[in-house]
Design an enzyme around this catalytic site. Structure first.
Site, PDB file in Angstrom:
ATOM      1  N   THR A   1     -10.627   2.655 -18.153  1.00  5.05           N
ATOM      2  CA  THR A   1      -9.896   1.803 -17.204  1.00  5.05           C
ATOM      3  C   THR A   1     -10.890   1.358 -16.131  1.00  5.05           C
ATOM      4  O   THR A   1     -12.048   1.783 -16.138  1.00  5.05           O
ATOM      5  CB  THR A   1      -8.759   2.574 -16.471  1.00  5.05           C
ATOM      6  OG1 THR A   1      -9.347   3.591 -15.672  1.00  5.05           O
ATOM      7  CG2 THR A   1      -7.750   3.185 -17.404  1.00  5.05           C
TER       8      THR A   1
ATOM      9  N   TYR B   1     -10.426  15.380  -5.228  1.00  3.61           N
ATOM     10  CA  TYR B   1      -9.638  14.823  -6.340  1.00  3.61           C
ATOM     11  C   TYR B   1      -8.846  15.941  -7.041  1.00  3.61           C
ATOM     12  O   TYR B   1      -7.650  15.805  -7.297  1.00  3.61           O
ATOM     13  CB  TYR B   1     -10.579  14.113  -7.319  1.00  3.61           C
ATOM     14  CG  TYR B   1      -9.880  13.354  -8.427  1.00  3.61           C
ATOM     15  CD1 TYR B   1      -9.227  12.150  -8.172  1.00  3.61           C
ATOM     16  CD2 TYR B   1      -9.888  13.824  -9.739  1.00  3.61           C
ATOM     17  CE1 TYR B   1      -8.590  11.454  -9.196  1.00  3.61           C
ATOM     18  CE2 TYR B   1      -9.255  13.140 -10.768  1.00  3.61           C
ATOM     19  CZ  TYR B   1      -8.612  11.945 -10.491  1.00  3.61           C
ATOM     20  OH  TYR B   1      -7.979  11.260 -11.517  1.00  3.61           O
TER      21      TYR B   1
ATOM     22  N   ASP C   1       0.866  -1.181   0.000  1.00  3.46           N
ATOM     23  CA  ASP C   1       0.000   0.000   0.000  1.00  3.46           C
ATOM     24  C   ASP C   1       0.902   1.230   0.000  1.00  3.46           C
ATOM     25  O   ASP C   1       1.817   1.329   0.841  1.00  3.46           O
ATOM     26  CB  ASP C   1      -0.880  -0.019   1.266  1.00  3.46           C
ATOM     27  CG  ASP C   1      -1.980   1.018   1.204  1.00  3.46           C
ATOM     28  OD1 ASP C   1      -1.683   2.163   0.794  1.00  3.46           O
ATOM     29  OD2 ASP C   1      -3.113   0.695   1.573  1.00  3.46           O
ATOM     30  N   VAL C   2       0.645   2.168  -0.913  1.00  2.00           N
ATOM     31  CA  VAL C   2       1.545   3.340  -0.995  1.00  2.00           C
ATOM     32  C   VAL C   2       1.497   4.222   0.246  1.00  2.00           C
ATOM     33  O   VAL C   2       2.340   5.108   0.410  1.00  2.00           O
ATOM     34  CB  VAL C   2       1.263   4.223  -2.243  1.00  2.00           C
ATOM     35  CG1 VAL C   2       1.686   3.535  -3.515  1.00  2.00           C
ATOM     36  CG2 VAL C   2      -0.175   4.693  -2.298  1.00  2.00           C
TER      37      VAL C   2
ATOM     38  N   LYS D   1      -4.699  16.311  -7.431  1.00  2.62           N
ATOM     39  CA  LYS D   1      -4.032  16.269  -8.744  1.00  2.62           C
ATOM     40  C   LYS D   1      -3.327  17.591  -9.060  1.00  2.62           C
ATOM     41  O   LYS D   1      -2.269  17.606  -9.684  1.00  2.62           O
ATOM     42  CB  LYS D   1      -5.061  15.917  -9.831  1.00  2.62           C
ATOM     43  CG  LYS D   1      -5.590  14.484  -9.721  1.00  2.62           C
ATOM     44  CD  LYS D   1      -4.456  13.481  -9.833  1.00  2.62           C
ATOM     45  CE  LYS D   1      -4.924  12.052  -9.871  1.00  2.62           C
ATOM     46  NZ  LYS D   1      -3.829  11.094 -10.065  1.00  2.62           N
TER      47      LYS D   1
HETATM   48  N1  LIG Z   1      -8.833   6.582 -16.084  1.00  2.47           N
HETATM   49  C1  LIG Z   1      -8.990   7.872 -16.274  1.00  2.47           C
HETATM   50  O1  LIG Z   1      -9.902   8.302 -16.974  1.00  2.47           O
HETATM   51  C2  LIG Z   1      -8.040   8.857 -15.644  1.00  2.47           C
HETATM   52  C3  LIG Z   1      -8.143  10.206 -16.031  1.00  2.47           C
HETATM   53  C4  LIG Z   1      -7.281  11.117 -15.455  1.00  2.47           C
HETATM   54  C5  LIG Z   1      -6.331  10.705 -14.541  1.00  2.47           C
HETATM   55  N2  LIG Z   1      -6.258   9.404 -14.189  1.00  2.47           N
HETATM   56  C6  LIG Z   1      -5.257   9.026 -13.195  1.00  2.47           C
HETATM   57  O2  LIG Z   1      -4.446   8.008 -13.713  1.00  2.47           O
HETATM   58  C7  LIG Z   1      -3.965   7.174 -12.670  1.00  2.47           C
HETATM   59  C8  LIG Z   1      -4.283   5.724 -13.003  1.00  2.47           C
HETATM   60  O3  LIG Z   1      -5.679   5.592 -13.107  1.00  2.47           O
HETATM   61  P1  LIG Z   1      -6.375   4.314 -13.746  1.00  2.47           P
HETATM   62  O4  LIG Z   1      -7.571   4.807 -14.477  1.00  2.47           O
HETATM   63  O5  LIG Z   1      -5.356   3.482 -14.415  1.00  2.47           O
HETATM   64  O6  LIG Z   1      -6.913   3.638 -12.406  1.00  2.47           O
HETATM   65  P2  LIG Z   1      -7.011   2.115 -11.941  1.00  2.47           P
HETATM   66  O7  LIG Z   1      -7.213   1.202 -13.103  1.00  2.47           O
HETATM   67  O8  LIG Z   1      -8.003   2.126 -10.843  1.00  2.47           O
HETATM   68  O9  LIG Z   1      -5.547   1.874 -11.356  1.00  2.47           O
HETATM   69  C9  LIG Z   1      -5.111   2.494 -10.173  1.00  2.47           C
HETATM   70  C10 LIG Z   1      -3.864   1.806  -9.706  1.00  2.47           C
HETATM   71  O10 LIG Z   1      -3.483   2.398  -8.462  1.00  2.47           O
HETATM   72  C11 LIG Z   1      -3.258   1.347  -7.519  1.00  2.47           C
HETATM   73  N3  LIG Z   1      -3.547   1.831  -6.179  1.00  2.47           N
HETATM   74  C12 LIG Z   1      -4.659   2.478  -5.754  1.00  2.47           C
HETATM   75  N4  LIG Z   1      -4.575   2.718  -4.445  1.00  2.47           N
HETATM   76  C13 LIG Z   1      -3.372   2.226  -4.033  1.00  2.47           C
HETATM   77  C14 LIG Z   1      -2.705   2.159  -2.784  1.00  2.47           C
HETATM   78  N5  LIG Z   1      -3.248   2.671  -1.672  1.00  2.47           N
HETATM   79  N6  LIG Z   1      -1.488   1.572  -2.730  1.00  2.47           N
HETATM   80  C15 LIG Z   1      -0.921   1.039  -3.846  1.00  2.47           C
HETATM   81  N7  LIG Z   1      -1.510   1.095  -5.065  1.00  2.47           N
HETATM   82  C16 LIG Z   1      -2.720   1.662  -5.146  1.00  2.47           C
HETATM   83  C17 LIG Z   1      -4.209   0.236  -7.947  1.00  2.47           C
HETATM   84  O11 LIG Z   1      -3.756  -1.029  -7.507  1.00  2.47           O
HETATM   85  P3  LIG Z   1      -4.346  -1.881  -6.287  1.00  2.47           P
HETATM   86  O12 LIG Z   1      -5.817  -1.658  -6.241  1.00  2.47           O
HETATM   87  O13 LIG Z   1      -3.920  -3.280  -6.623  1.00  2.47           O
HETATM   88  O14 LIG Z   1      -3.631  -1.347  -5.106  1.00  2.47           O
HETATM   89  C18 LIG Z   1      -4.054   0.322  -9.461  1.00  2.47           C
HETATM   90  O15 LIG Z   1      -2.905  -0.382  -9.865  1.00  2.47           O
HETATM   91  C19 LIG Z   1      -4.671   7.643 -11.385  1.00  2.47           C
HETATM   92  O16 LIG Z   1      -3.806   8.458 -10.664  1.00  2.47           O
HETATM   93  C20 LIG Z   1      -5.840   8.458 -11.920  1.00  2.47           C
HETATM   94  O17 LIG Z   1      -6.219   9.467 -11.010  1.00  2.47           O
HETATM   95  C21 LIG Z   1      -7.082   8.464 -14.713  1.00  2.47           C
END
Ligand SMILES: NC(=O)c1ccc[n+]([C@@H]2O[C@H](COP(=O)([O-])OP(=O)(O)OC[C@H]3O[C@@H](n4cnc5c(N)ncnc54)[C@H](OP(=O)(O)O)[C@@H]3O)[C@@H](O)[C@H]2O)c1
Length: 250
Positions: free
Chosen positions: A189, A154, A60-61, A158
């Site tokens: 995602t 959020y 966990d981060v 960010k």
């Molecule tokens: N998808 C979008 O539309 C979008 C748009 C703008 C920005 N973003 C940003 O892009 C990044 C990735 O998003 P995503 O869409 O790929 O999300 P995702 O599929 O939910 O992936 C999030 C990742 O973060 C890990 N994570 C979450 N909480 C954690 C914790 N406490 N400790 C360790 N790992 C943790 C999760 O792994 P575990 O659950 O296994 O821990 C997972 O690998 C995020 O920062 C998000 O805010 C996404």
């Protein structure tokens, strides 16, 4: 944009953007070290990564000590310093102001923002990061620069990441370590699917309308990550690369 001889730490690598980045960077020749909480998912991602010497740590981060131990272990196990970091761990938060509490604000910072800075600090320990520099990429969001109702927590997390990346870019430039952000619009995602599943058809249509080029996919973001990790961006630091299908042009 080959990444041979690179060793990249990817935080949030078990799904979404981080997972896609791990697989693509490994395909381009990088050795990857993956971090997230879900061990099962990390194992699956490692199995999809071509090449050898990849590692994962189920952490966990929020746990700085475990992160420190894992990063030091990874830098010793395979005797090669890190050349890059991708910080993609994140949690969503759609909470109207009247429900916002101190705990929520702290919790979102503890996942989306603070570990990116602490991990960058751990990477500065002796022998952990390459002496001839490298590249750090934080995944922020268009919401780091633009507001949305019910997104105060959020957006705050960010926006802080973008500001932190600029300060770190200046502090680490003498070591030839570049620090940049990528700010995605909505890409498909697990995280974005959860958001879309929880809102009305009308809200979904609105989100689609706000992306003139449509909703993106993880590869759109991974291409930017690869560029910022590669030599092609060697004179770029302290920027926020917006990849959003036109969302913020409006
Ligand atoms: N998808 C979008 O539309 C979008 C748009 C703008 C920005 N973003 C940003 O892009 C990044 C990735 O998003 P995503 O869409 O790929 O999300 P995702 O599929 O939910 O992936 C999030 C990742 O973060 C890990 N994570 C979450 N909480 C954690 C914790 N406490 N400790 C360790 N790992 C943790 C999760 O792994 P575990 O659950 O296994 O821990 C997972 O690998 C995020 O920062 C998000 O805010 C996404």
């Amino acid at each position: 944009m080959e990444l041979k001889n690179q060793k990249i730490l990817i935080i949030g690598a078990s799904s979404g953007i981080g997972k896609a980045a791990a697989i693509k960077l490994a395909k381009e020749g990088a050795r990857v070290v993956l971090v997230a909480r879900s061990e099962d998912k990390l194992k699956e991602v490692i199995e999809s990564c071509p090449g050898e010497g990849h590692q994962y740590f189920a952490i966990d981060v929020k746990d700085e000590k475990l992160l420190d131990n894992a990063i030091l272990a990874a830098s010793k196990d395979i005797d090669e310093p890190f050349t890059g970091l991708v910080y993609s761990a994140g949690r969503e938060g759609t909470i109207p102001l009247k429900f916002v509490k101190n705990d929520l604000l702290n919790d979102i910072l503890q996942v989306n923002t603070i570990p990116a800075i602490l991990i960058t600090k751990i990477l500065q320990k002796k022998g952990v990061f390459a002496l001839d520099g490298g590249s750090i990429v934080f995944i922020s969001s268009v919401m780091g620069n633009l507001g949305q109702p019910a997104k105060v927590a959020y957006c705050m997390s960010k926006g802080a990441l973008v500001a932190a990346s600029k300060a770190l870019a200046l502090e680490l430039a003498p070591k030839k370590i570049r620090v940049n952000c990528i700010s995605p619009g909505m890409v498909t995602t697990e995280m974005s699917s959860k958001v879309l599943d929880s809102i009305s058809e009308e809200s979904i249509l609105n989100i689609k309308r706000m992306h003139p080029l449509g909703i993106g996919n993880v590869d759109d973001i991974v291409n930017g990550i690869q560029f910022l990790l590669s030599e092609k961006s060697k004179w770029i630091t302290g920027i926020d690369l917006v990849i959003d299908g036109g969302y913020s042009a409006q």
